[in-house]
Design an enzyme around this catalytic site. Structure first.
Site, PDB file in Angstrom:
ATOM      1  N   ARG A  87     -45.646 -67.889 -16.671  1.00  0.00           N
ATOM      2  CA  ARG A  87     -44.222 -67.537 -16.704  1.00  0.00           C
ATOM      3  C   ARG A  87     -43.394 -68.827 -16.719  1.00  0.00           C
ATOM      4  NH1 ARG A  87     -45.080 -63.173 -11.823  1.00  0.00           N
ATOM      5  NH2 ARG A  87     -46.110 -61.549 -13.053  1.00  0.00           N
TER       6      ARG A  87
ATOM      7  N   ASP B  71     -40.583 -71.681 -17.160  1.00  0.00           N
ATOM      8  CA  ASP B  71     -39.166 -71.692 -16.793  1.00  0.00           C
ATOM      9  C   ASP B  71     -38.271 -71.884 -18.017  1.00  0.00           C
ATOM     10  OD1 ASP B  71     -39.707 -71.378 -14.108  1.00  0.00           O
ATOM     11  OD2 ASP B  71     -39.694 -73.530 -13.690  1.00  0.00           O
TER      12      ASP B  71
ATOM     13  N   TYR C 272     -51.171 -78.646 -19.391  1.00  0.00           N
ATOM     14  CA  TYR C 272     -49.758 -78.932 -19.627  1.00  0.00           C
ATOM     15  C   TYR C 272     -49.597 -80.396 -20.020  1.00  0.00           C
ATOM     16  CZ  TYR C 272     -48.138 -74.585 -17.380  1.00  0.00           C
ATOM     17  OH  TYR C 272     -47.885 -73.279 -17.064  1.00  0.00           O
TER      18      TYR C 272
ATOM     19  N   ARG D  78     -43.972 -80.449 -12.767  1.00  0.00           N
ATOM     20  CA  ARG D  78     -42.721 -81.225 -12.817  1.00  0.00           C
ATOM     21  C   ARG D  78     -42.533 -82.081 -11.564  1.00  0.00           C
ATOM     22  NH1 ARG D  78     -38.611 -76.553 -14.046  1.00  0.00           N
ATOM     23  NH2 ARG D  78     -37.086 -78.212 -13.618  1.00  0.00           N
TER      24      ARG D  78
END
Length: 251
Positions: A53, A55, A113, A200
């Site tokens: 999910r 952002d 990622y 992040r």
């Protein structure tokens, strides 16, 4: 009536114009767009289940979604047909049938990622939506050394947002690399799963190492503290992209 089948989609998107993946009231999301166009294409009420999910502002080369259908269109053709209806910033890279009990969030997987940092004196306008502009000099060797302390199984409570709703914060990072390609510094990370904003926050912490605010060894202390306030800031969403999700049981 045809038997129900489960279809797996590999979805690429530019997240700039969307409020993330998950459906939200009065907001356009990747999930809502997929549901709308799949329902129109297949003439059924389709609700996709997403693997990650992401952002608002986060991009993807290969997020995964599944849905159930009784439509007779061959599974490998659904993605091609759907692409003719989707906006240009969302594209299905592949579609295939999978076992009906396959769930993209509950099966063993490896998620990868990548975070892009534009490390130059002057911003490049074409990179503004896809990287984080950071003008200060970065010590890549120190960032890589710090990254090495995060590899393996750890409690990553220091590296997740205070908003996280999960109680179990242990995760496994299989690989974490920091490298430079021209003006871009890239952080590439693979693991069995990630907490809310974890990539992040790891990025923000490694940037603090890169400018000398933290020493590489301090990352171990940050892990041990299990306290979000001791880690670095959360880097902006626009620099992040989901590269792929690998399911060993499907291969």
């Amino acid at each position: 009536m045809s038997e129900k089948k489960r279809i797996k989609l590999e979805v690429a998107y530019d997240g700039t114009n969307y409020h993330g993946w998950q459906i939200q009231p009065e907001a356009i999301t990747i999930e809502s767009v997929l549901n709308k166009h799949l329902s129109e294409l297949l003439r059924e009420d389709i609700k996709v289940i997403g693997a990650s999910r992401t952002d608002a502002g986060v991009h993807a080369y290969g997020n995964v979604a599944v849905f159930d259908t009784v439509n007779r269109i061959p599974s490998e053709k659904i993605g091609l047909a759907l692409n003719t209806r989707l906006p240009e910033d969302i594209r299905i890279q592949s579609s295939r049938e999978v076992p009906v009990d396959f769930h993209p969030r509950h099966c063993d997987s490896v998620k990868t990622y990548e975070y892009h940092i534009l490390n130059t004196n002057i911003p490049i306008p074409t990179e503004r939506l896809y990287s984080y502009f950071f003008y200060r000099n970065l010590d890549i060797e120190k960032m890589q050394k710090a990254a090495s302390f995060l590899i393996g199984e750890h409690d990553f409570k220091s590296f997740c947002s205070a908003k996280t709703q999960v109680t179990e914060t242990e995760r496994i990072i299989y690989k974490l690399d920091v490298f430079r390609e021209g003006n871009l510094v890239k952080i590439r990370i693979s693991g069995n799963g990630f907490l809310y904003n974890m990539v992040r926050i790891i990025t923000g912490t490694l940037l603090q190492v890169g400018i000398g605010y933290f020493q590489p060894e301090e990352v171990m202390m940050i892990l041990d503290k299990k306290d979000r306030t001791v880690a670095g800031p959360c880097a902006p969403a626009r620099g992040l992209r989901l590269v792929n999700i690998y399911y060993p049981d499907l291969e």
